[in-house]
Scaffold this motif. Structure first.
Motif, PDB file in Angstrom:
ATOM      1  N   PHE A 229      -2.737   6.803   3.045  1.00 30.32           N
ATOM      2  CA  PHE A 229      -3.874   5.905   3.217  1.00 30.32           C
ATOM      3  C   PHE A 229      -4.035   5.673   4.708  1.00 30.32           C
ATOM      4  O   PHE A 229      -3.081   5.816   5.485  1.00 30.32           O
ATOM      5  CB  PHE A 229      -3.697   4.577   2.475  1.00 30.32           C
ATOM      6  CG  PHE A 229      -2.547   3.741   2.987  1.00 30.32           C
ATOM      7  CD1 PHE A 229      -1.321   3.778   2.346  1.00 30.32           C
ATOM      8  CD2 PHE A 229      -2.698   2.932   4.111  1.00 30.32           C
ATOM      9  CE1 PHE A 229      -0.250   3.035   2.817  1.00 30.32           C
ATOM     10  CE2 PHE A 229      -1.629   2.180   4.595  1.00 30.32           C
ATOM     11  CZ  PHE A 229      -0.403   2.233   3.951  1.00 30.32           C
TER      12      PHE A 229
ATOM     13  N   ARG B  78       0.582  12.172  -0.231  1.00 28.59           N
ATOM     14  CA  ARG B  78      -0.322  11.046  -0.491  1.00 28.59           C
ATOM     15  C   ARG B  78      -0.333  10.149   0.743  1.00 28.59           C
ATOM     16  O   ARG B  78       0.722   9.909   1.331  1.00 28.59           O
ATOM     17  CB  ARG B  78       0.202  10.205  -1.654  1.00 28.59           C
ATOM     18  CG  ARG B  78       0.116  10.859  -2.989  1.00 28.59           C
ATOM     19  CD  ARG B  78       0.579   9.883  -4.065  1.00 28.59           C
ATOM     20  NE  ARG B  78      -0.014  10.203  -5.335  1.00 28.59           N
ATOM     21  CZ  ARG B  78       0.391  11.160  -6.147  1.00 28.59           C
ATOM     22  NH1 ARG B  78       1.446  11.865  -5.825  1.00 28.59           N
ATOM     23  NH2 ARG B  78      -0.242  11.395  -7.267  1.00 28.59           N
TER      24      ARG B  78
ATOM     25  N   TRP C 277       2.201   6.922   4.359  1.00 31.81           N
ATOM     26  CA  TRP C 277       2.269   8.108   3.502  1.00 31.81           C
ATOM     27  C   TRP C 277       3.597   8.203   2.773  1.00 31.81           C
ATOM     28  O   TRP C 277       4.568   7.513   3.105  1.00 31.81           O
ATOM     29  CB  TRP C 277       1.967   9.380   4.295  1.00 31.81           C
ATOM     30  CG  TRP C 277       3.028   9.835   5.250  1.00 31.81           C
ATOM     31  CD1 TRP C 277       4.005  10.775   5.011  1.00 31.81           C
ATOM     32  CD2 TRP C 277       3.229   9.393   6.605  1.00 31.81           C
ATOM     33  NE1 TRP C 277       4.801  10.936   6.116  1.00 31.81           N
ATOM     34  CE2 TRP C 277       4.338  10.107   7.122  1.00 31.81           C
ATOM     35  CE3 TRP C 277       2.583   8.469   7.429  1.00 31.81           C
ATOM     36  CZ2 TRP C 277       4.806   9.927   8.421  1.00 31.81           C
ATOM     37  CZ3 TRP C 277       3.053   8.284   8.727  1.00 31.81           C
ATOM     38  CH2 TRP C 277       4.160   9.006   9.213  1.00 31.81           C
TER      39      TRP C 277
ATOM     40  N   ASP D 148     -12.198   7.163  -1.311  1.00 32.56           N
ATOM     41  CA  ASP D 148     -11.144   8.144  -1.578  1.00 32.56           C
ATOM     42  C   ASP D 148     -11.512   9.494  -0.996  1.00 32.56           C
ATOM     43  O   ASP D 148     -12.652   9.942  -1.138  1.00 32.56           O
ATOM     44  CB  ASP D 148     -10.962   8.318  -3.091  1.00 32.56           C
ATOM     45  CG  ASP D 148     -10.279   7.126  -3.704  1.00 32.56           C
ATOM     46  OD1 ASP D 148     -10.972   6.299  -4.308  1.00 32.56           O
ATOM     47  OD2 ASP D 148      -9.054   7.021  -3.542  1.00 32.56           O
TER      48      ASP D 148
ATOM     49  N   LEU E 162       1.730   4.176  -3.327  1.00 31.90           N
ATOM     50  CA  LEU E 162       1.674   5.636  -3.364  1.00 31.90           C
ATOM     51  C   LEU E 162       2.839   6.165  -4.185  1.00 31.90           C
ATOM     52  O   LEU E 162       2.709   7.125  -4.961  1.00 31.90           O
ATOM     53  CB  LEU E 162       1.738   6.209  -1.949  1.00 31.90           C
ATOM     54  CG  LEU E 162       0.648   5.754  -0.967  1.00 31.90           C
ATOM     55  CD1 LEU E 162       0.902   6.357   0.413  1.00 31.90           C
ATOM     56  CD2 LEU E 162      -0.733   6.136  -1.479  1.00 31.90           C
TER      57      LEU E 162
ATOM     58  N   LYS F 220      -1.664   4.393   9.427  1.00 32.08           N
ATOM     59  CA  LYS F 220      -1.493   5.385   8.357  1.00 32.08           C
ATOM     60  C   LYS F 220      -0.201   5.101   7.614  1.00 32.08           C
ATOM     61  O   LYS F 220       0.826   4.766   8.221  1.00 32.08           O
ATOM     62  CB  LYS F 220      -1.444   6.782   8.993  1.00 32.08           C
ATOM     63  CG  LYS F 220      -1.180   7.903   7.990  1.00 32.08           C
ATOM     64  CD  LYS F 220      -1.013   9.254   8.689  1.00 32.08           C
ATOM     65  CE  LYS F 220      -0.675  10.347   7.675  1.00 32.08           C
ATOM     66  NZ  LYS F 220      -0.368  11.627   8.328  1.00 32.08           N
TER      67      LYS F 220
ATOM     68  N   TRP G 125      -8.089   6.230   0.962  1.00 26.17           N
ATOM     69  CA  TRP G 125      -6.914   6.899   0.402  1.00 26.17           C
ATOM     70  C   TRP G 125      -7.132   8.402   0.359  1.00 26.17           C
ATOM     71  O   TRP G 125      -8.226   8.882   0.063  1.00 26.17           O
ATOM     72  CB  TRP G 125      -6.657   6.390  -1.024  1.00 26.17           C
ATOM     73  CG  TRP G 125      -6.034   5.032  -1.068  1.00 26.17           C
ATOM     74  CD1 TRP G 125      -4.709   4.730  -1.105  1.00 26.17           C
ATOM     75  CD2 TRP G 125      -6.727   3.778  -1.094  1.00 26.17           C
ATOM     76  NE1 TRP G 125      -4.529   3.370  -1.154  1.00 26.17           N
ATOM     77  CE2 TRP G 125      -5.742   2.759  -1.150  1.00 26.17           C
ATOM     78  CE3 TRP G 125      -8.082   3.396  -1.097  1.00 26.17           C
ATOM     79  CZ2 TRP G 125      -6.056   1.405  -1.190  1.00 26.17           C
ATOM     80  CZ3 TRP G 125      -8.405   2.061  -1.136  1.00 26.17           C
ATOM     81  CH2 TRP G 125      -7.406   1.071  -1.178  1.00 26.17           C
ATOM     82  N   TYR G 126      -6.044   9.142   0.613  1.00 20.21           N
ATOM     83  CA  TYR G 126      -6.053  10.599   0.490  1.00 20.21           C
ATOM     84  C   TYR G 126      -5.076  10.978  -0.622  1.00 20.21           C
ATOM     85  O   TYR G 126      -3.915  10.549  -0.611  1.00 20.21           O
ATOM     86  CB  TYR G 126      -5.622  11.265   1.813  1.00 20.21           C
ATOM     87  CG  TYR G 126      -5.343  12.738   1.644  1.00 20.21           C
ATOM     88  CD1 TYR G 126      -4.040  13.202   1.408  1.00 20.21           C
ATOM     89  CD2 TYR G 126      -6.376  13.670   1.664  1.00 20.21           C
ATOM     90  CE1 TYR G 126      -3.787  14.553   1.210  1.00 20.21           C
ATOM     91  CE2 TYR G 126      -6.132  15.017   1.465  1.00 20.21           C
ATOM     92  CZ  TYR G 126      -4.844  15.452   1.238  1.00 20.21           C
ATOM     93  OH  TYR G 126      -4.591  16.786   1.033  1.00 20.21           O
ATOM     94  N   THR G 127      -5.581  11.750  -1.562  1.00 21.28           N
ATOM     95  CA  THR G 127      -4.705  12.187  -2.659  1.00 21.28           C
ATOM     96  C   THR G 127      -4.694  13.706  -2.719  1.00 21.28           C
ATOM     97  O   THR G 127      -5.748  14.327  -2.842  1.00 21.28           O
ATOM     98  CB  THR G 127      -5.226  11.636  -4.002  1.00 21.28           C
ATOM     99  OG1 THR G 127      -5.450  10.239  -3.858  1.00 21.28           O
ATOM    100  CG2 THR G 127      -4.212  11.869  -5.105  1.00 21.28           C
TER     101      THR G 127
ATOM    102  N   LYS H  57      -3.639  -0.597  -5.092  1.00 18.30           N
ATOM    103  CA  LYS H  57      -4.721   0.076  -4.370  1.00 18.30           C
ATOM    104  C   LYS H  57      -5.700  -1.009  -3.902  1.00 18.30           C
ATOM    105  O   LYS H  57      -6.831  -1.097  -4.356  1.00 18.30           O
ATOM    106  CB  LYS H  57      -5.405   1.082  -5.286  1.00 18.30           C
ATOM    107  CG  LYS H  57      -6.197   2.101  -4.529  1.00 18.30           C
ATOM    108  CD  LYS H  57      -6.737   3.184  -5.432  1.00 18.30           C
ATOM    109  CE  LYS H  57      -7.565   4.139  -4.590  1.00 18.30           C
ATOM    110  NZ  LYS H  57      -8.401   5.008  -5.395  1.00 18.30           N
TER     111      LYS H  57
ATOM    112  N   LEU I  39       0.843  -1.197   0.000  1.00 21.66           N
ATOM    113  CA  LEU I  39       0.000   0.000   0.000  1.00 21.66           C
ATOM    114  C   LEU I  39       0.884   1.255   0.000  1.00 21.66           C
ATOM    115  O   LEU I  39       0.600   2.243  -0.690  1.00 21.66           O
ATOM    116  CB  LEU I  39      -0.924   0.012   1.223  1.00 21.66           C
ATOM    117  CG  LEU I  39      -2.052  -1.032   1.236  1.00 21.66           C
ATOM    118  CD1 LEU I  39      -2.711  -1.098   2.619  1.00 21.66           C
ATOM    119  CD2 LEU I  39      -3.100  -0.710   0.180  1.00 21.66           C
TER     120      LEU I  39
ATOM    121  N   ASN J 239      -1.861   3.994  -9.069  1.00 24.43           N
ATOM    122  CA  ASN J 239      -1.456   3.139  -7.949  1.00 24.43           C
ATOM    123  C   ASN J 239      -1.835   1.695  -8.262  1.00 24.43           C
ATOM    124  O   ASN J 239      -3.013   1.353  -8.270  1.00 24.43           O
ATOM    125  CB  ASN J 239      -2.167   3.624  -6.677  1.00 24.43           C
ATOM    126  CG  ASN J 239      -1.802   2.797  -5.449  1.00 24.43           C
ATOM    127  OD1 ASN J 239      -1.189   1.739  -5.553  1.00 24.43           O
ATOM    128  ND2 ASN J 239      -2.178   3.302  -4.285  1.00 24.43           N
TER     129      ASN J 239
END
Lengths: 251, 668
Positions: free
Chosen positions: B619, B617, B551, B517, B384, B549, B663-665, B396, B380, B393
Motif C-alpha cells: 500500500f 502486496r 509491504w 486499488d 496485507l 509504503k 493498495w497494490y495486489t 483496508k 495496514l 484484508n
C-alpha cells in the motif's frame, strides 16, 4: 463596578434559597451523608468506590487499595464540609451559572409553543435581508500559479468561491466585466487572471422561496430572546440599589 | 483577530514571493516545487509573452485559454469527478451525550450544527465563539447509550424524577461541577454493571431524542451548500476501558433513519454484533450505513488485534464483515493521533506527534506488546498479511479526522481551540489542569489535548449521498485541522508533464485516486504516483510531501519505508543519509506568530517506486507536512500572558494531512 452591583442583587438571595433547598433535600434523601463533624462511611459509599474501581481497572480493589480509596473519600468529604461552612459554594460562579441555565432553558421551552404567523415571518425577512439574500452566482475561468485551484467553476455561489480562493478574489469577480480576461487579481495564493463568463447578481428572495429557512432562523432568535424577555419580566420585580463606590467616581 | 493578521502577513509574503526569481525546474525523485516564473502581462500593453511553466508553450497575449491543451477541451464533457475537497467533522458530541451534558455542556445539537455552519454561538463557559471558516458538512455523533436521557435527567423530567437514584443524580448535576462529575461516574459505573434505573434505558426517551436529533439534521441539511449527516456513536469500552468506539454514519435521511433506534452497548460491546445490527438495519430499511472506529491509541492493544473480539483466530468471514462495514478509520482527534508510533516506525522522524500512549481510555496502563495493535499504519501492514493468510484484508482502512469535542464546538484551529470539555475552554491555566483523571490512574494533562482534526472528502457534490459514497470508496484524507488541498493518484503512466497541469485530469484518466486499488501490469511495471498539495489559504506553507509504503515480503514479514518525494525550498535542501534537510522554523513563541518565508505554498510531483517488487502486496499513502507553526498552547501563552514552565509542553506543531492509501495486489 458591575460585579459588585450584581452581587448586591436580590437574585443572589434567590440562589442562596435554592442552594439551601438542595442542601436540605440531599440531607433528607436516602444515601446522604450525616451532618456535623461525624462522618459515616455507609455501605453505599463502599459499594460505590468498589464498583468505580472495578469499572476502571477490570478487577475489585485489594484491601490496601480500598483503604486508600476510603481515605481519599473521607478527605474530600471533610474538605467539602469545611468549604461549605466557609460559604465557598455560595460564591461559586459555576453553581450560579448552572441554576441560571436551568431557568433559561425553562423560559425557552415555554416560548416554543406557538408557530410564527406569515406576518411575523415577512417582518423578520425584511429586518434580516442580509441573512437570506442569495449571494451572486459566478461562472468563470482563472489562471494562476497553482495547479490545484480549479481552472473553471460553473455556477458557484460567491461565498463558496471565497472559501476556495479567499474573499478578495471573490469580490473582484463580482465586479469584473463579463467575457473579458481581467487582472491581476490577488487571492490568498497570489496573482490570477480571470474571465467571468456569467454572473447573476445577489437576489433578495420572496418569503415563499425561503420560508423554511426563515422559520428556522426566526425560531432560533426566539429561543435566544425568550431568555432575555423572561429575564426582563423577572427584573421588573426587583429594585436594584448600588451601595458601593465605582472606580472613577468620587463620593 | 489573530487569524486575520496572519492572513495579511501571509498574503503580503505570497505576493512578494510571486515576484521572486524562478526556482529550479523539477528533477526526478523529488525537489520539484511548482516553478516560479515571471508574471504574465495581459489586457493592455503586453510586456511580452510569458510562460506559466517551462515546458507547456507560450501564452498568446490575447487568449490565455489557448494555453491549456487538455484532452477533451470542452469544460462540461465527462466532468463528473470530484473537484473540491469538502471539509467536515465526523465526530461531535453535544449536551445530549451522557458524558457531555453531565459535566455541564449546554450546546445542543442545533447550536453545534449552527457553529459548524459558521454561526457564532456562546460556549458553555460563556465565551462568544465562531469558526474562522465554515465547514462543508458535519455529523453530530452523540452517544447512543442513554441518548438524550441526560438532558431529560438534568431538566428534571417528571417521569424520571419518580426514581430515587435518578432524582439524586439530577440534584448532583445541578449542585456543581464536582457533584455533576460524580453523578456521571456513578452512572457510568451503573451502566457497566448493568444496574441503570430502567427509566434511563427506557427506549421511549431514546426514541424521542433520536427523533429530535434527526429533525435538527433535516432542518440544517442544505444540499449543495451544507450537509448535516445523520449519525451517532456506539461507545464500546470493552472490559471497562479499552476503547472500541465506532461512529455510525447514515447515507440516508429522516425516512429511513427514524425507523430503527441506534444500537447501544447495553445490547453488546462487541463490534461483530454491531456489524450484525448494521446488516439487519440495511435489510429492514433499504438504506446504507458505515462505521468509523477511532482512538486505537486508547484500546490497549484491542483495536487492530489479530484475533476476533472473543480471542479466536481471524477468519475470512470475519475479515469480510469488517472490511465491508468499516471503510475509514479516524486517525487523529483531540485525544491524539493513531497513525504512527515511534516505537513501531523507528526511522520516522515525524511519528512522535501528539502521542497518547500510556494507557486506555480510563488510563489503565498499557502492557508491553500492545502498541503494535493500536496504530493504523501497522494495521495496514498487518492487513496485507491477514489477506495473504485468509483471503481478505480486514484493515483496508481509508483515513478520516475528527475532533470528538464534548462541548459541542468543532473548533480544531490552533488559534481558536476550545478543548474537549467545558472545563478545557480557554483560560490561563487550562494547559496545566488534569484533563482526564480516573481514580488513581495516571493523569492526562490539559496541554496534551490535540487541536485536531477534520476529514476532507473528495465528493462529487455536497449532498449526503455523495459524501457518504466518497467515504465508502475511501476517497478521503485526514488533516490535523488545516484545510490543505491534497490529491493522490496511482497508475502506471504518469509523467512529469502531468505534474504541470491540473492533477485531476491526468489522475482520473490514467490512474486511481486515494482509496483505490492497483492491479499489476503484465510487464510488471512499477507504479507511478501523482501527488499534489496546496496549503490552507490562511495556514502555514508546506514543508514536504512524503509517500509511505508498506509491504509484505515472501516470508510473510511486513515492512515500511518513507520516501520524501517533493519539498519546498528545493534549492537549499537535499537528502543526506536518507534524511532531508529540515525546513527550518519561523515561529516566534512569545507572540505566537510565524512567517511563510520558508517552504512552499504548493507542491506537485510524479514519483515512481524505485524499490518495487511486483510479487509483493503493498500500500502507498501520502503524508503532507506544513512548516512549523504555533500550537494552541502557544496561542494561550500569547493571549493570557501565561508562563508555561514545563519543558515537556510543545509550543509549536507541524500540521499534517494523511491520505487514504492506494493498495497494490499482485496476481495470485
Amino acid at each position: 463596578m458591575r460585579i459588585r452591583r450584581i452581587l448586591g442583587e436580590p437574585m443572589l438571595h434567590f440562589l442562596f434559597i435554592g442552594i439551601a433547598l438542595f442542601a436540605v433535600y440531599s440531607r433528607m434523601s436516602p444515601g446522604s451523608r450525616s451532618s456535623g463533624n461525624h462522618i459515616v462511611i455507609t455501605q453505599a459509599v463502599v459499594d460505590d468506590l468498589v464498583t468505580q474501581h472495578t469499572a476502571a481497572r477490570g478487577r475489585a480493589p485489594s484491601p490496601i487499595e480500598l483503604g486508600h480509596l476510603l481515605e481519599n473519600w473521607v478527605r474530600e468529604e471533610i474538605l467539602y464540609r469545611e468549604g461549605v461552612a466557609l460559604g465557598l459554594d455560595r460564591d461559586d460562579i459555576v453553581v450560579k451559572r448552572r441554576v441560571r441555565q436551568k431557568l433559561e432553558v425553562m423560559a425557552e421551552e415555554e416560548a416554543q409553543t406557538t408557530p410564527p404567523t406569515d406576518a411575523e415571518l415577512a417582518a423578520y425577512l425584511s429586518a434580516h435581508l442580509d441573512r437570506f439574500t442569495q449571494p451572486a452566482i459566478l461562472s468563470f475561468e482563472q489562471r494562476g500559479r497553482s495547479v490545484l485551484l480549479p481552472h473553471r467553476m460553473l455556477e458557484m455561489p460567491a461565498d463558496l468561491v471565497a472559501r476556495d480562493f479567499g474573499p478578495s478574489f471573490a469580490q473582484a469577480l463580482e465586479r469584473a466585466p463579463i467575457g473579458a480576461w481581467t487582472g491581476p487579481i490577488t487571492s490568498s495564493f497570489g496573482v490570477h487572471y480571470a474571465r467571468v463568463s456569467a454572473r447573476t447578481p445577489p437576489v433578495v428572495p420572496r418569503l415563499e422561496e425561503v420560508r423554511d429557512q426563515v422559520v428556522r432562523e426566526w425560531e432560533n432568535d426566539r429561543r435566544q430572546h425568550a431568555r432575555d424577555e423572561s429575564y426582563a419580566k423577572m427584573r421588573a420585580g426587583y429594585r436594584i440599589s448600588v451601595e458601593a463606590t465605582l472606580p472613577g467616581e468620587q463620593r | 483577530m489573530r487569524s486575520n493578521q496572519l492572513f495579511v502577513i501571509g498574503a503580503v509574503l505570497l505576493a512578494a514571493a510571486c515576484g521572486s526569481p524562478p526556482a529550479p525546474a523539477g528533477k526526478d525523485g523529488g525537489g520539484s516545487a511548482v516553478g516560479a516564473s515571471q508574471s504574465i502581462q495581459l489586457g493592455g500593453a503586453p510586456a511580452g509573452a510569458g510562460t506559466l511553466t517551462a515546458d507547456v508553450g507560450e501564452i498568446e497575449p490575447a487568449d490565455p485559454a489557448a494555453f491549456h491543451k487538455e484532452p477533451g477541451y470542452s469544460p462540461y464533457a465527462g466532468r463528473n469527478y470530484p473537484q473540491r475537497p469538502l471539509f467536515g467533522d465526523e465526530h461531535v458530541h453535544t449536551a445530549w451525550s451522557v458524558d457531555a451534558g453531565g459535566v455541564g455542556t449546554t450546546i445542543s445539537p442545533e447550536e453545534a450544527t449552527r457553529f459548524a455552519r459558521g454561526e457564532q454561538v456562546t460556549s458553555t463557559s460563556g465565551q462568544p465563539v465562531r469558526l474562522g471558516q465554515p465547514l462543508d458538512w458535519v455529523a453530530i455523533t452523540d452517544h447512543s447509550d442513554g441518548m438524550g436521557a441526560i438532558s431529560e435527567l438534568r431538566g428534571g423530567n417528571v417521569e424520571m424524577m419518580k426514581d430515587a437514584t435518578l432524582k439524586k443524580w439530577h440534584d448532583m448535576m445541578l449542585a456543581g461541577p464536582a457533584e455533576g462529575k460524580k453523578a456521571v461516574m456513578e452512572l457510568i459505573t451503573a451502566q457497566s454493571n448493568k444496574k441503570l434505573p430502567p427509566a434511563l434505558t427506557d427506549p421511549k426517551f431514546a426514541a424521542s431524542m433520536w427523533a429530535r436529533n434527526i429533525e435538527i439534521a433535516e432542518k440544517y441539511n442544505d444540499p449543495g451548500r451544507f450537509t448535516a449527516l445523520i449519525a451517532y456513536e456506539w461507545t464500546s469500552n470493552a472490559g471497562g476501558g479499552d476503547n472500541l468506539h465506532r461512529n455510525i454514519i447514515y447515507r440516508d435521511g429522516k425516512d429511513k433513519a427514524i425507523q430503527v433506534l441506534p444500537y447501544t452497548t447495553f445490547q453488546s460491546e462487541n463490534p461483530e454484533d454491531l456489524w450484525k445490527w448494521m446488516t439487519e438495519w440495511e435489510k429492514k430499511t433499504g438504506g446504507r450505513l458505515l462505521a468509523i472506529p477511532h482512538n486505537g491509541n486508547l484500546s490497549n492493544g484491542r483495536m487492530f488485534a489479530l484475533t476476533t473480539f472473543g480471542g479466536d483466530p481471524v477468519t475470512k468471514a470475519w475479515a469480510d464483515e469488517r472490511q465491508k462495514w468499516e471503510p475509514l478509520f479516524e486517525a487523529i482527534q483531540m485525544k491524539g493521533q493513531s497513525e504512527s508510533h515511534p516505537s513501531l516506525s523507528t526511522t520516522d522522524e515525524f511519528a512522535a506527534y501528539e502521542l497518547w500512549d500510556r494507557g486506555n481510555l480510563t488510563q489503565t496502563p498499557k502492557k508491553s506488546g500492545q502498541i503494535q495493535y493500536e496504530y493504523v499504519r501497522e494495521a495496514l501492514k498487518n492487513g496485507l498479511k491477514v489477506e495473504a493468510d485468509v483471503g481478505t484484508n480486514p484493515f483496508k482502512y481509508g483515513l478520516a479526522g475528527g475532533t470528538d469535542t464534548h462541548n459541542g464546538l468543532t473548533a480544531a484551529e490552533e488559534d481558536n481551540f476550545f478543548g474537549k470539555f467545558p472545563s478545557a475552554e480557554p483560560r490561563a491555566d487550562r494547559w496545566n489542569e488534569d484533563a482526564l483523571k480516573f481514580g488513581n490512574n495516571p493523569v492526562v494533562k490539559g496541554w496534551e489535548m490535540t487541536a485536531a482534526g477534520y476529514t476532507a472528502v473528495w465528493a462529487t457534490g455536497n449532498t449526503r449521498a455523495e459524501l457518504w459514497d466518497a467515504m465508502m470508496r475511501r476517497e478521503t484524507y485526514a488533516t490535523s485541522g488545516p484545510r490543505m488541498t491534497v490529491r493522490f493518484f496511482g497508475g502506471y503512466d504518469f509523467t512529469r508533464e502531468d505534474a504541470t497541469r491540473t492533477p485531476a485530469v491526468a489522475g482520473y484518466a490514467k490512474g486511481v485516486p486515494m482509496g483505490g486499488d492497483l492491479k499489476p501490469t503484465p510487464a510488471g511495471k512499477a507504479p507511478t504516483f501523482l501527488v499534489a498539495a496546496l496549503k490552507d489559504k490562511f495556514g502555514g506553507n508546506l514543508d514536504r510531501i512524503q509517500i509511505i509504503k508498506g509491504w509484505l515480503d515472501k516470508d510473510g514479514k511486513t515492512h515500511e519505508k518513507i520516501y520524501d518525494v517533493v519539498w519546498g525550498d528545493a534549492g537549499k535542501r537535499k537528502i543526506v543519509n536518507g534524511k532531508l534537510t529540515p525546513v527550518g522554523n519561523t515561529v516566534d513563541v512569545t507572540r505566537a506568530t510565524w512567517t511563510n518565508t520558508i517552504g512552499a505554498p504548493e507542491l506537485v510531483t510524479v514519483w515512481k517506486d524505485p524499490d518495487f517488487d511486483p510479487t509483493a502486496r503493498a500500500f502507498y499513502y501520502a503524508r503532507v507536512l506544513e512548516i512549523p507553526t504555533p500550537r494552541w498552547t502557544d496561542y494561550d501563552v500569547a493571549y493570557f500572558k501565561t508562563k508555561i514552565t514545563d519543558p515537556k509542553v510543545p509550543l509549536t506543531t507541524q500540521e499534517r494531512a494523511y491520505t487514504s492509501p492506494i493498495w497494490y495486489t499482485p496476481e495470485k
